[in-house]
Design an enzyme around this catalytic site. Structure first.
Site, PDB file in Angstrom:
ATOM      1  N   ASP A  42       0.832  -1.209   0.000  1.00  0.00           N
ATOM      2  CA  ASP A  42       0.000   0.000   0.000  1.00  0.00           C
ATOM      3  C   ASP A  42       0.863   1.255   0.000  1.00  0.00           C
ATOM      4  O   ASP A  42       0.354   2.375  -0.084  1.00  0.00           O
ATOM      5  CB  ASP A  42      -1.017  -0.010   1.165  1.00  0.00           C
ATOM      6  CG  ASP A  42      -0.361  -0.066   2.531  1.00  0.00           C
ATOM      7  OD1 ASP A  42       0.885  -0.156   2.603  1.00  0.00           O
ATOM      8  OD2 ASP A  42      -1.102  -0.032   3.535  1.00  0.00           O
ATOM      9  N   SER A  43       2.204   1.078   0.035  1.00  0.00           N
ATOM     10  CA  SER A  43       3.121   2.199  -0.194  1.00  0.00           C
ATOM     11  C   SER A  43       2.867   2.814  -1.562  1.00  0.00           C
ATOM     12  O   SER A  43       3.319   3.917  -1.838  1.00  0.00           O
ATOM     13  CB  SER A  43       4.575   1.732  -0.090  1.00  0.00           C
ATOM     14  OG  SER A  43       4.800   0.602  -0.914  1.00  0.00           O
ATOM     15  N   ASP A  81      -1.035  -6.079  -0.177  1.00  0.00           N
ATOM     16  CA  ASP A  81      -1.467  -5.456   1.085  1.00  0.00           C
ATOM     17  C   ASP A  81      -2.975  -5.259   1.125  1.00  0.00           C
ATOM     18  O   ASP A  81      -3.580  -4.829   0.133  1.00  0.00           O
ATOM     19  CB  ASP A  81      -0.815  -4.069   1.220  1.00  0.00           C
ATOM     20  CG  ASP A  81       0.479  -4.110   2.005  1.00  0.00           C
ATOM     21  OD1 ASP A  81       0.744  -5.118   2.693  1.00  0.00           O
ATOM     22  OD2 ASP A  81       1.238  -3.119   1.913  1.00  0.00           O
ATOM     23  N   LYS A 111      -1.354  -9.216   3.202  1.00  0.00           N
ATOM     24  CA  LYS A 111      -0.657  -8.727   4.392  1.00  0.00           C
ATOM     25  C   LYS A 111      -1.550  -7.715   5.094  1.00  0.00           C
ATOM     26  O   LYS A 111      -2.187  -6.888   4.428  1.00  0.00           O
ATOM     27  CB  LYS A 111       0.682  -8.093   3.992  1.00  0.00           C
ATOM     28  CG  LYS A 111       1.427  -7.439   5.152  1.00  0.00           C
ATOM     29  CD  LYS A 111       2.890  -7.190   4.822  1.00  0.00           C
ATOM     30  CE  LYS A 111       3.182  -6.009   3.932  1.00  0.00           C
ATOM     31  NZ  LYS A 111       2.767  -4.713   4.480  1.00  0.00           N
ATOM     32  N   GLU A 113      -1.807  -5.177   8.866  1.00  0.00           N
ATOM     33  CA  GLU A 113      -1.014  -4.577   9.940  1.00  0.00           C
ATOM     34  C   GLU A 113      -1.687  -4.783  11.290  1.00  0.00           C
ATOM     35  O   GLU A 113      -2.912  -4.738  11.393  1.00  0.00           O
ATOM     36  CB  GLU A 113      -0.837  -3.072   9.672  1.00  0.00           C
ATOM     37  CG  GLU A 113      -0.075  -2.787   8.396  1.00  0.00           C
ATOM     38  CD  GLU A 113       0.170  -1.293   8.163  1.00  0.00           C
ATOM     39  OE1 GLU A 113      -0.115  -0.477   9.066  1.00  0.00           O
ATOM     40  OE2 GLU A 113       0.648  -0.958   7.064  1.00  0.00           O
ATOM     41  N   GLU A 179       8.899  -4.250  10.641  1.00  0.00           N
ATOM     42  CA  GLU A 179       9.347  -2.971  10.079  1.00  0.00           C
ATOM     43  C   GLU A 179       9.900  -2.056  11.167  1.00  0.00           C
ATOM     44  O   GLU A 179       9.234  -1.804  12.183  1.00  0.00           O
ATOM     45  CB  GLU A 179       8.179  -2.280   9.357  1.00  0.00           C
ATOM     46  CG  GLU A 179       8.582  -0.915   8.777  1.00  0.00           C
ATOM     47  CD  GLU A 179       7.605  -0.329   7.775  1.00  0.00           C
ATOM     48  OE1 GLU A 179       6.587  -0.981   7.480  1.00  0.00           O
ATOM     49  OE2 GLU A 179       7.869   0.790   7.287  1.00  0.00           O
TER      50      GLU A 179
HETATM   51  O1  KIV Z   1       3.571  -1.182   1.542  1.00  0.00           O
HETATM   52  C1  KIV Z   1       4.765  -1.451   1.624  1.00  0.00           C
HETATM   53  O2  KIV Z   1       5.586  -1.096   0.771  1.00  0.00           O
HETATM   54  C2  KIV Z   1       5.216  -2.187   2.785  1.00  0.00           C
HETATM   55  C3  KIV Z   1       6.669  -2.097   3.146  1.00  0.00           C
HETATM   56  C4  KIV Z   1       6.888  -2.376   4.565  1.00  0.00           C
HETATM   57  C5  KIV Z   1       7.541  -2.962   2.310  1.00  0.00           C
HETATM   58  O3  KIV Z   1       4.442  -2.819   3.432  1.00  0.00           O
END
Ligand code: KIV
Length: 257
Positions: A42-43, A81, A111, A113, A179
């Site tokens: 999600d970056s 993500d 993924k 958080e 992280e």
């Molecule tokens: O979204 C992202 O780029 C991440 C980083 C921690 C790699 O989750």
């Protein structure tokens, strides 16, 4: 054939896992054979869409980008993500959002958080056969609560992180991302957990490493996060190419050679 989850899990303690973020088919084609995991992070909200943080990117946009990366790759494991608010709201939302990333995006794992707060979501996803990676330490979706600083620095915070890691494993998480935490803490999590750990700003003791592609490639010349390692000056090289091209056009040299 794509790498699968079993292969990645078997790599723990034997071969370091190499992951990089990726957001479109063109980049996926270039990276696919070089790394083990492509993460549609999600970056993308920040490095592709130009937002200040990761919160604005939507599930629809994550699916769209995941589909592109799926189309451009055949070898690397495809991880995507779950964006902000696509899973925190309920277990049902988590299952639907993760299911869409697999079904419509082609992801092999999602993924999310958080620690104990997301155990119900992780339990449900694992129960429905949707592989899930936990993300602990600096969790950028919580930027307004914790900022971007290093996490797990004092012993209470380190203990919380260790028990969050154990809770996620117990709930059925398949892998962990760590992280921006102290290196010795990341090493301890990696030793205690049977899950492969992938680190960013977490030191060499993790089972693998991930970098944001734009950091690795130097595509944001005026900004390098502390945990980033630049392997090329891609931004400067592109600017120089564009400058030479523009000069050729303006001097009527372009296509006249
Ligand atoms: O979204 C992202 O780029 C991440 C980083 C921690 C790699 O989750």
């Amino acid at each position: 054939m794509r790498l699968d989850l079993k292969t990645l899990r078997d790599m723990k303690g034997k071969t370091p896992i190499c992951a990089v973020t990726c957001y479109d088919a063109a980049m996926a084609r270039l990276l696919d054979q070089e790394v083990d995991v492509l993460l549609v992070g999600d970056s993308l909200a920040m490095v592709v869409q130009g937002h200040d943080n990761t919160l604005p990117v939507t599930l629809e946009e994550m699916i769209y980008h995941t589909r592109m990366v799926a189309r451009g790759s055949t070898h690397a494991f495809l991880l995507a993500d779950l964006p902000f608010l696509s899973y925190q709201t309920s277990v049902e939302d988590a299952v639907r959002s993760a299911g869409r990333l697999l079904k419509e995006g082609g992801a092999q794992m999602v993924k999310l958080e958080g620690g104990r707060a997301v155990v119900p979501q992780v339990t449900a996803l694992a129960g429905y056969g949707i592989p899930v990676m936990g993300h602990l330490g600096l969790t950028p979706q919580s930027v307004h609560a914790i900022g971007y600083g290093k996490q797990g620095k004092d012993s209470a915070a380190a203990q919380t992180l260790l028990s969050d890691a154990a809770a996620l494993e117990q709930a059925g998480a398949a892998m962990l991302l760590l992280e921006n935490i102290p290196h010795d803490l990341a090493e301890q999590v990696s030793r205690q957990s049977s899950l492969p750990t992938i680190g960013i700003g977490a030191g060499p003791g993790c089972d693998g490493q991930v970098q944001v592609l734009h950091d690795l490639a130097g595509w944001i010349p005026d900004f390098t996060p502390r945990h980033a390692v630049k392997y090329m000056e891609g931004g400067k090289a592109l600017q120089e190419a564009a400058r030479r091209y523009a000069q050729d056009v303006r001097e009527r040299k372009f296509l006249s050679k």
